[in-house]
Design a protein around this motif. Sequence first.
Motif, PDB file in Angstrom:
ATOM      1  N   TYR A 161       0.728  -1.373   0.008  1.00  7.15           N
ATOM      2  CA  TYR A 161      -0.021  -0.068  -0.057  1.00  7.15           C
ATOM      3  C   TYR A 161       0.680   1.138  -0.029  1.00  7.15           C
ATOM      4  O   TYR A 161       0.656   2.135  -0.751  1.00  7.15           O
ATOM      5  N   TYR A 162       2.059   1.283   1.045  1.00  5.20           N
ATOM      6  CA  TYR A 162       2.526   2.565   1.052  1.00  5.20           C
ATOM      7  C   TYR A 162       3.699   2.639   0.236  1.00  5.20           C
ATOM      8  O   TYR A 162       4.139   4.016  -0.270  1.00  5.20           O
ATOM      9  N   PHE A 163       4.452   1.579  -0.410  1.00  3.57           N
ATOM     10  CA  PHE A 163       5.498   1.844  -1.406  1.00  3.57           C
ATOM     11  C   PHE A 163       5.040   2.798  -2.662  1.00  3.57           C
ATOM     12  O   PHE A 163       5.735   3.754  -3.130  1.00  3.57           O
ATOM     13  N   PRO A 164       4.037   2.480  -3.360  1.00  2.24           N
ATOM     14  CA  PRO A 164       3.551   3.272  -4.290  1.00  2.24           C
ATOM     15  C   PRO A 164       3.258   4.527  -4.159  1.00  2.24           C
ATOM     16  O   PRO A 164       3.384   5.411  -5.209  1.00  2.24           O
ATOM     17  N   LEU A 165       2.885   4.884  -2.912  1.00  5.82           N
ATOM     18  CA  LEU A 165       2.671   6.240  -2.537  1.00  5.82           C
ATOM     19  C   LEU A 165       3.834   7.039  -2.364  1.00  5.82           C
ATOM     20  O   LEU A 165       3.965   8.179  -2.281  1.00  5.82           O
ATOM     21  N   LEU A 166       4.941   6.237  -1.976  1.00  7.17           N
ATOM     22  CA  LEU A 166       6.205   6.983  -1.513  1.00  7.17           C
ATOM     23  C   LEU A 166       7.243   7.086  -2.501  1.00  7.17           C
ATOM     24  O   LEU A 166       8.048   8.052  -2.619  1.00  7.17           O
ATOM     25  N   ILE A 167       7.331   6.108  -3.346  1.00  5.23           N
ATOM     26  CA  ILE A 167       8.369   5.870  -4.369  1.00  5.23           C
ATOM     27  C   ILE A 167       8.165   6.946  -5.538  1.00  5.23           C
ATOM     28  O   ILE A 167       7.076   7.244  -6.018  1.00  5.23           O
ATOM     29  N   ASN A 168       9.327   7.304  -6.203  1.00 10.71           N
ATOM     30  CA  ASN A 168       9.003   8.364  -7.229  1.00 10.71           C
ATOM     31  C   ASN A 168       8.459   9.767  -7.167  1.00 10.71           C
ATOM     32  O   ASN A 168       7.847  10.223  -7.848  1.00 10.71           O
ATOM     33  N   GLN A 169       8.493   9.935  -5.659  1.00 12.49           N
ATOM     34  CA  GLN A 169       7.917  11.367  -5.338  1.00 12.49           C
ATOM     35  C   GLN A 169       8.769  12.447  -5.787  1.00 12.49           C
ATOM     36  O   GLN A 169      10.109  12.378  -5.890  1.00 12.49           O
ATOM     37  N   ASN A 170       8.372  13.825  -5.822  1.00 10.36           N
ATOM     38  CA  ASN A 170       9.117  14.911  -6.179  1.00 10.36           C
ATOM     39  C   ASN A 170       9.867  15.411  -5.136  1.00 10.36           C
ATOM     40  O   ASN A 170      10.009  14.976  -3.876  1.00 10.36           O
TER      41      ASN A 170
END
Length: 406
Positions: free
Chosen positions: A247-256
């Motif tokens: 759940y959390y990794f797609p939200l955190l990875i490749n952020q600005n």
Amino acid sequence: MKIKMYNVGFGEAVLLKKAANGREENLLVDFGSDTPENCIADIGQTISKNDNVTTEIYNDTKGEEVSVLLSHFHMDHIYGVLETDLLDHVCLKRTYIPNLLLMQSRDNTYSFLQIQILRELFESVYLYEEKKIKFSLYDLLVKLTNNNATLQFVEAGDHFDFAGDSYSVLWPDFGKIKVNKKVSDSLTKLLRLIDADFNDNGEYTLRFIDEYIGALCDAYRRYEETRGDVRIDFDYIKNLQNRIAEYYFPLLINQNKQIMKLIAASIESIKCQENRISVVFQDFPRRLEANLLMTGDIPRPEIKKIESQIEDVHYKVIKAPHHGTPTYYWKNLPKSDTIMISNGEPRSQHRNWGKIAYEYAGFYNSNKKCKIICTNYRCQMEDLQQRGAQRCNPCVGIKPFREIIL
């Protein structure tokens, strides 16, 4: 009693050794490093030019009972316990850790366990760029169950025995601390920016994380009470770990860059909060004389809450809080024959590596009977008042570590 402080760079590993009932007993207080690749590995392995501290500890305790006390759950204090085979090869008797069940509690803010899980999430993305989270409390439970070690939660007011002597725990007092509201608000802002499913209606509920904490604490509670087999819970707990990652990794990875800066700032602010639960303990003072005061990484505001209990005590040995760094300097340090500072080689990238409060040298100068012993012979003495630093070559009153015999 003999006290040995191992050189683990910016980290901590202190061994207390004492004979009781015709045999040697050992208490290992923390074992970790900010740069474990330079000094910590499995027993017998070679590490470039440096000594393998795991092998040193094993040789120093071979065939003898060993108990372990973890002051808090940062890797510079627990890495060697989790990531090496030390516990698999020593005669592990008992393990002491801060009371996890009380770390669950919260009052219009996050709990200490919630912020620890968030910090481990953030570190896996920001520092390690991995899609795998280091769930240190789960790894610790696996280590304990594999070695059938007795577990004891500790908090202020508790006592424990070591080699026939009684020790009192002065901190943490979970009735007097909660996660700082400013830190909570900044975490809330970050979670909303990444669109996490978040409910802060007086509860600060985190998706999957709260369920995971509940399952983990339930397993710890049953293990601490009965030393029963809790491995039947491991599949369920690991399934929750996977759900957290998914759940959390797609939200955190490749952020600005803005989000990544907020993540980095959150890691540091959370670690400062986690230091507040550091275990502080001493042996029972007799006529205001005591052998030892161990302080973990306790910050100044929490130190002030226990000063009244120890201000008149004369100690033979005090371990300086948080590696002797300037921002954690203890102004009203009790009288002591020896001060230990664990902030040594090998070189660390930690912003406080090699920086030791200038006031410790002043303490030595004002009290020539006090020895200051440090694992770092190339550190800086930093004066926060003058905002300057100077290399101590050699340190005033500070010398390379030698074993202390009380």
